[in-house]
Design an enzyme around this catalytic site. Sequence first.
Site, mmCIF file in Angstrom:
data_model
loop_
_atom_site.group_PDB
_atom_site.id
_atom_site.type_symbol
_atom_site.label_atom_id
_atom_site.label_comp_id
_atom_site.label_asym_id
_atom_site.label_seq_id
_atom_site.Cartn_x
_atom_site.Cartn_y
_atom_site.Cartn_z
ATOM 1 N N LEU A 1 35.099 44.320 28.602
ATOM 2 C CA LEU A 1 34.712 43.227 29.501
ATOM 3 C C LEU A 1 34.866 41.851 28.852
ATOM 4 C CD1 LEU A 1 31.535 44.834 31.083
ATOM 5 C CD2 LEU A 1 33.907 44.992 31.829
ATOM 6 N N HIS B 1 34.942 39.255 34.036
ATOM 7 C CA HIS B 1 34.138 40.349 34.607
ATOM 8 C C HIS B 1 32.696 39.893 34.820
ATOM 9 C CE1 HIS B 1 37.187 43.067 32.472
ATOM 10 N NE2 HIS B 1 37.260 43.419 33.736
ATOM 11 N N LYS C 1 42.816 37.464 39.510
ATOM 12 C CA LYS C 1 43.973 37.603 38.613
ATOM 13 C C LYS C 1 44.871 38.747 39.080
ATOM 14 C CE LYS C 1 43.749 39.214 34.388
ATOM 15 N NZ LYS C 1 44.785 40.275 34.395
ATOM 16 N N VAL D 1 39.059 33.376 35.648
ATOM 17 C CA VAL D 1 38.398 32.609 34.578
ATOM 18 C C VAL D 1 39.407 32.479 33.438
ATOM 19 C CG1 VAL D 1 36.451 32.537 32.967
ATOM 20 C CG2 VAL D 1 36.147 33.520 35.240
ATOM 21 N N ARG E 1 43.311 42.953 28.236
ATOM 22 C CA ARG E 1 44.481 43.138 27.371
ATOM 23 C C ARG E 1 44.595 42.058 26.303
ATOM 24 N NH1 ARG E 1 48.228 46.758 29.977
ATOM 25 N NH2 ARG E 1 47.257 47.423 31.903
#
Length: 279
Positions: A33, A37, A149, A176, A187
Site C-alpha cells: 500500500l 490506497h 490511475k 495521488v 510497483r
Amino acid sequence: MDIFSEIKPLRAFLDTKRDLHLSIGLVPTMGALHRGHLDLIRVSAQENDITVCSIYVNPTQFNNPSDLAKYPRTFEEDKEMLLSAGCNVIFAPLNTEMYKVPSNLRFDFGYLDKILEGEFRPGHFSGVALVVSKLFNIVKPTKAYFGQKDFQQYKVISKLAEELLFDLILSSVPIVREESGLAMSSRNKRLSESEKQDATVFYQSLLLAKQLLLSGESIEAVKIKSKQKCEAIPGVRLEYLELADTENLKPTQLVSGNAILLIAGYVGEVRLIDNLLIG
Ligand code: PAF
C-alpha cells in the site's frame, strides 16, 4: 481492526453489520500500500460505517509469471498503514480460498478490454473482473472504491457491475502523486531511487502532450515527441500514449473535456501506467 483470511467468517461478520443497517465500503487492493490506497480508505471511511480493505495478489490477472512473482508483498507494513487510515477490516485470503476450484471463467468486454492495457496484457481484465466479482460477492459492499490511475480498469469494472447487476455504487478516487509528479503505485517499490527519477518522464510526457495538443499539434505528432522524450532516457521504453474518449476509451482527435491521455511504459523491468484528464 479485524483481520480475516477466510470467506465464511468474514461473511458472517459482515452480515451482523448489515443487520444493524450499517453501510460497508470496500477497497480492493493487492497490498504494497501507498498514499493513493490510503486516500481510498479515507474516502470510504468518511462515506461508510465499515471499511473493508482486501489484500490479495490475484494470479489470474497477471499475464507475466515473473511480474506476479516480483509483485511487492508488504503485509505487516500494510496492516499498520490501514489501521492509521481508519480501516476496520482486512480481508487477506490465500489462493486456495479465492480459487477453491480452478476457474475456466473468462470475461469478454469487447473493445474495452482489447485496447491499451488489454492489448499489451492479454487476459488481464478477465482476471480482474473475475476476482472483483468474487470480492463483490463476498463483501456485498454498499460502495467500492478504485483509483483513477487504473482508468481503464475502472471502466471495465463499471461495465461488469452494470451487466451483472451488482447492487453497489462505484467510486473513482483521483491519482495521488509524489512531489516529483510520479503517480503512486505499488510497483514503484521495485524502482531504485534513480529509476524513480527516470519514471517521472511519464507524467512529464502527459503534461507536455496536453500542452502540445491544446496548442493545436496532432496526436500523431505528439506520440512521436513523447516516444523521443521517454526513450532519450536509458532504460525507459514507451509502450503507448493515447488520447481517448473518457466514456468509451475510443481513440479521439478531439482535445475536449471528454478526453483523457493515457500512457504506459517500462523503466528497467518495471511496467508503469499513468493518465491525465484533459478537462
Ligand atoms: O487495482 C488493483 O489493485 C487490482 O487490479 C484489483 C482491483 C485489487 C483486483 O485485483
